[in-house]
Motif scaffolding. Structure first.
Motif, PDB file in Angstrom:
ATOM      1  N   ARG A   1       0.493  -1.305   0.028  1.00 50.88           N
ATOM      2  CA  ARG A   1      -0.023  -0.021   0.181  1.00 50.88           C
ATOM      3  C   ARG A   1       1.025   1.330   0.034  1.00 50.88           C
ATOM      4  O   ARG A   1       1.309   2.319  -0.797  1.00 50.88           O
TER       5      ARG A   1
ATOM      6  N   ILE B   1      -8.357   8.235 -14.626  1.00 51.09           N
ATOM      7  CA  ILE B   1      -7.617   7.387 -13.995  1.00 51.09           C
ATOM      8  C   ILE B   1      -6.598   6.963 -15.227  1.00 51.09           C
ATOM      9  O   ILE B   1      -5.530   6.747 -14.425  1.00 51.09           O
TER      10      ILE B   1
ATOM     11  N   ILE C   1      -5.986  -3.102 -10.091  1.00 51.28           N
ATOM     12  CA  ILE C   1      -6.786  -2.497  -9.308  1.00 51.28           C
ATOM     13  C   ILE C   1      -7.053  -1.131  -9.457  1.00 51.28           C
ATOM     14  O   ILE C   1      -8.232  -0.159  -9.404  1.00 51.28           O
ATOM     15  N   ILE C   2      -6.030  -0.856  -9.641  1.00 49.69           N
ATOM     16  CA  ILE C   2      -6.151   0.743 -10.255  1.00 49.69           C
ATOM     17  C   ILE C   2      -7.057   1.027 -11.396  1.00 49.69           C
ATOM     18  O   ILE C   2      -7.967   1.845 -11.808  1.00 49.69           O
TER      19      ILE C   2
ATOM     20  N   GLY D   1     -10.435   2.341 -10.012  1.00 47.98           N
ATOM     21  CA  GLY D   1     -10.268   3.117 -10.397  1.00 47.98           C
ATOM     22  C   GLY D   1     -11.091   4.455 -11.641  1.00 47.98           C
ATOM     23  O   GLY D   1     -11.281   5.234 -10.973  1.00 47.98           O
TER      24      GLY D   1
ATOM     25  N   SER E   1     -20.835   5.908  -8.874  1.00 48.12           N
ATOM     26  CA  SER E   1     -21.589   7.644  -7.546  1.00 48.12           C
ATOM     27  C   SER E   1     -21.783   9.044  -8.206  1.00 48.12           C
ATOM     28  O   SER E   1     -22.689   9.574  -7.654  1.00 48.12           O
TER      29      SER E   1
ATOM     30  N   PRO F   1     -21.476   2.320  -4.588  1.00 50.05           N
ATOM     31  CA  PRO F   1     -21.018   1.346  -5.779  1.00 50.05           C
ATOM     32  C   PRO F   1     -20.205   0.064  -5.402  1.00 50.05           C
ATOM     33  O   PRO F   1     -20.567  -1.088  -5.671  1.00 50.05           O
TER      34      PRO F   1
ATOM     35  N   PHE G   1     -17.520  -6.793   1.026  1.00 46.30           N
ATOM     36  CA  PHE G   1     -16.700  -7.702   0.345  1.00 46.30           C
ATOM     37  C   PHE G   1     -17.040  -7.890   1.586  1.00 46.30           C
ATOM     38  O   PHE G   1     -16.889  -8.103   2.686  1.00 46.30           O
TER      39      PHE G   1
ATOM     40  N   TYR H   1     -21.752  -2.668   3.169  1.00 47.14           N
ATOM     41  CA  TYR H   1     -21.905  -1.498   2.918  1.00 47.14           C
ATOM     42  C   TYR H   1     -23.084  -0.441   2.903  1.00 47.14           C
ATOM     43  O   TYR H   1     -23.283   0.329   3.195  1.00 47.14           O
TER      44      TYR H   1
ATOM     45  N   ALA I   1     -19.155   4.212   1.929  1.00 43.75           N
ATOM     46  CA  ALA I   1     -18.850   3.304   1.545  1.00 43.75           C
ATOM     47  C   ALA I   1     -17.366   3.390   0.542  1.00 43.75           C
ATOM     48  O   ALA I   1     -16.999   2.618  -0.002  1.00 43.75           O
TER      49      ALA I   1
ATOM     50  N   GLY J   1     -15.246   2.224   2.978  1.00 44.46           N
ATOM     51  CA  GLY J   1     -15.040   0.943   4.078  1.00 44.46           C
ATOM     52  C   GLY J   1     -14.100   1.918   5.090  1.00 44.46           C
ATOM     53  O   GLY J   1     -14.012   3.146   4.820  1.00 44.46           O
TER      54      GLY J   1
ATOM     55  N   GLY K   1      -7.067   0.107   7.636  1.00 45.16           N
ATOM     56  CA  GLY K   1      -5.959  -0.789   6.272  1.00 45.16           C
ATOM     57  C   GLY K   1      -7.143  -0.503   5.258  1.00 45.16           C
ATOM     58  O   GLY K   1      -5.782   0.078   4.936  1.00 45.16           O
ATOM     59  N   HIS K   2      -7.825  -1.231   5.042  1.00 49.56           N
ATOM     60  CA  HIS K   2      -8.195  -1.367   3.591  1.00 49.56           C
ATOM     61  C   HIS K   2      -8.385  -0.152   3.008  1.00 49.56           C
ATOM     62  O   HIS K   2      -9.537   0.052   1.965  1.00 49.56           O
TER      63      HIS K   2
ATOM     64  N   LEU L   1      -9.834  10.958  -4.251  1.00 53.17           N
ATOM     65  CA  LEU L   1      -8.916  11.317  -5.942  1.00 53.17           C
ATOM     66  C   LEU L   1     -10.896  11.570  -6.441  1.00 53.17           C
ATOM     67  O   LEU L   1     -11.521  12.086  -6.876  1.00 53.17           O
ATOM     68  N   ALA L   2     -11.601   9.576  -5.523  1.00 55.39           N
ATOM     69  CA  ALA L   2     -13.405  10.342  -6.251  1.00 55.39           C
ATOM     70  C   ALA L   2     -13.409  11.621  -6.295  1.00 55.39           C
ATOM     71  O   ALA L   2     -14.752  11.767  -6.335  1.00 55.39           O
TER      72      ALA L   2
ATOM     73  N   GLU M   1     -12.394  14.336  -8.860  1.00 56.65           N
ATOM     74  CA  GLU M   1     -13.015  14.083  -9.545  1.00 56.65           C
ATOM     75  C   GLU M   1     -14.458  14.676  -9.077  1.00 56.65           C
ATOM     76  O   GLU M   1     -14.853  15.179  -9.992  1.00 56.65           O
TER      77      GLU M   1
END
Ligand code: HEM
Length: 428
Positions: free
Chosen positions: A114, A166, A263-264, A268, A275, A313, A317, A342, A369, A371, A374-375, A382-383, A386
């Protein structure tokens, strides 16, 4: 797992694993029932290992912040049926993960991986992107205006804008963006007939692992080329960071490197698109909320967080207990599987007044939303940025907005959001 008095009715459990229920109000009916009657209940749907459904906001936070007690990687990190799990393990030689990205990792590995991206996605660094993102946002708004007052906001605007942002950050050329969009949809919504690569994966469990493998292979083939190129010709993009970073003094192993790109390239944009579309859906249904924003643009950050809460969205998990433990008087055993819901946490009546209403001036808005712990979403700043910039560009030009046909949602239990949103609008 001791489940004698805590198992939820089968119909509710089946709703949690039925992707079609996520496209309409059935999933929220199930969540509401669970919050009221069995907030930490055991689901035993056909074909799945039993799991605890965590539907209260406080329990989602409690579990998410204890990253040693609740692991991401010990079992599948996303909901998977037994047959697909068996096939994935066959392919990987025993691991439940076909992809190894941050969401499948735990300490001590997770913080090291991370850390490679953390600084990049913090507000201080993102500030330097503000002007470029505004230019992209303005272009999206100009195109919307040029459509003459009618569009499908999802496909004509919302999907394309965060995708472009992204992919620029990552360093993927513009002509490859449609391919990235298709692969993301195939990965996130393999059960939706409109996005599935072949047959909707849940109709035939065996299809799921096959389709997933093919999608992952395509991503890998693509990013192997990008990675080779950036090692030879480093640039100022995030692909170069992934290609040239080291962990424990060594370059990233292939599986972890590919997981990072994936994952990005997926998380991303799809979530942010959903949303953004959620915001327009909410405003089309609530003209009073649009009027509030028009009168007071300082409410835009409120619109952003309310839209993210309203759509949520990332629906679920999974976590796995690493020891026997207790939550709210219920005993969980080591290796028990838990579903973090969530979207249910974001409708929790104990945390949100009038949780089903869309209110741009909701205060406080403790939406979960992104989370927690640590994750917690690496891209949350960024979200938000934007979305804020897009609405700063769009709202001063938007006079009115209304639905123009049926809006639909994707059928998926991992990541879902608006699939089609026909609107009619007046712009200046
Ligand atoms: C509204 C948009 C978004 C939502 C709702 C969202 C939601 C989430 C959620 C729920 C998680 C899991 C958190 C947890 O386990 O506690 C997550 C993780 C993640 N998100 Fe996002 N996300 C969004 C946008 C983005 C963007 C724009 C990026 C771009 C970099 C991104 C990258 C990631 C990554 C890399 C992770 C894994 C973090 C980790 O496991 O350490 N997300 N996101």
């Amino acid at each position: 797992m001791n489940t004698s008095d805590i198992v939820m009715p089968n119909a509710v459990a089946e709703t949690l694993v039925n992707p079609r229920c996520y496209a309409d109000k059935r999933i929220h009916d199930a969540y509401t029932w669970l919050r009221q009657n069995n907030p930490l209940g055991v689901a035993k749907p056909d074909g799945y290992d039993p799991f605890w459904a965590v539907t209260k906001h406080a329990d989602i936070l409690h579990i998410s912040k204890q990253n040693d007690l609740f692991h991401n990687g010990d079992r599948q990190a996303t909901l998977t049926n037994q047959e697909s799990d068996r096939r994935v393990r066959e392919i990987t030689g025993g691991s439940p993960h076909l992809i190894k990205s941050l969401v499948q990792m735990d300490a001590p590995e997770h913080p090291k991986y991370r850390a490679l991206a953390q600084a990049w996605f913090l507000p201080g660094n993102l500030k330097k992107l503000e002007d470029r993102i505004r230019t992209i946002a303005r272009g999206a708004v100009d195109k919307m205006a040029a459509r003459g007052g009618r569009c499908d906001f999802v496909n004509d605007v919302a999907l394309l804008y965060p995708l472009h942002v992204i992919m620029e950050i990552l360093g993927v050329p513009e002509e490859d963006e449609p391919r990235m969009l298709r692969l993301t949809q195939e990965l996130f919504a393999p059960q939706d007939p409109d996005t599935a690569r072949a047959q909707p994966a849940d109709l035939d469990p065996a299809e799921y692992a096959k389709a997933l493998t093919a999608v992952v292979d395509d991503f890998e083939a693509y990013f192997t080329k990008i990675s080779d190129d950036r090692r030879a010709n480093p640039r100022d993009d995030f692909a170069t960071v992934i290609a040239t970073s080291k962990v424990n003094g060594q370059p990233l192993p292939r599986l972890e490197q590919m997981g990072y790109y994936m994952i990005i390239a997926t998380a991303g944009h799809d979530t942010t698109s959903s949303s953004t579309a959620g915001a327009i859906w909410g405003l089309a249904e609530n003209p009073g909320e649009l009027a509030k924003l028009q009168a007071d643009p300082s409410l835009i950050p409120g619109l952003v967080d309310e839209s993210i809460r309203w759509i949520t969205p990332v629906k679920t998990f999974m976590r796995t207990a690493t020891e026997d433990t207790e939550i709210g008087g219920r005993s969980l055993a080591k290796d028990d599987w838990l579903m973090l819901c969530y979207a249910s946490g974001n409708r929790d009546e104990e945390v949100f007044e009038d949780p089903f209403s869309f209110l741009v001036d909701r205060k406080p808005n403790k939406q979960v939303a992104f989370g927690y712990g640590g994750h917690v979403c690496l891209g949350q700043h960024l979200a938000r940025m934007e979305m804020r910039i897009l609405f700063e560009e769009l709202l001063p030009r938007l006079k009115s907005i209304e639905h123009d046909g049926e809006a639909t949602m994707t059928q998926a239990f991992f990541v879902n959001g608006p699939k089609k949103l026909p609107i009619r609008y007046e712009m200046v």
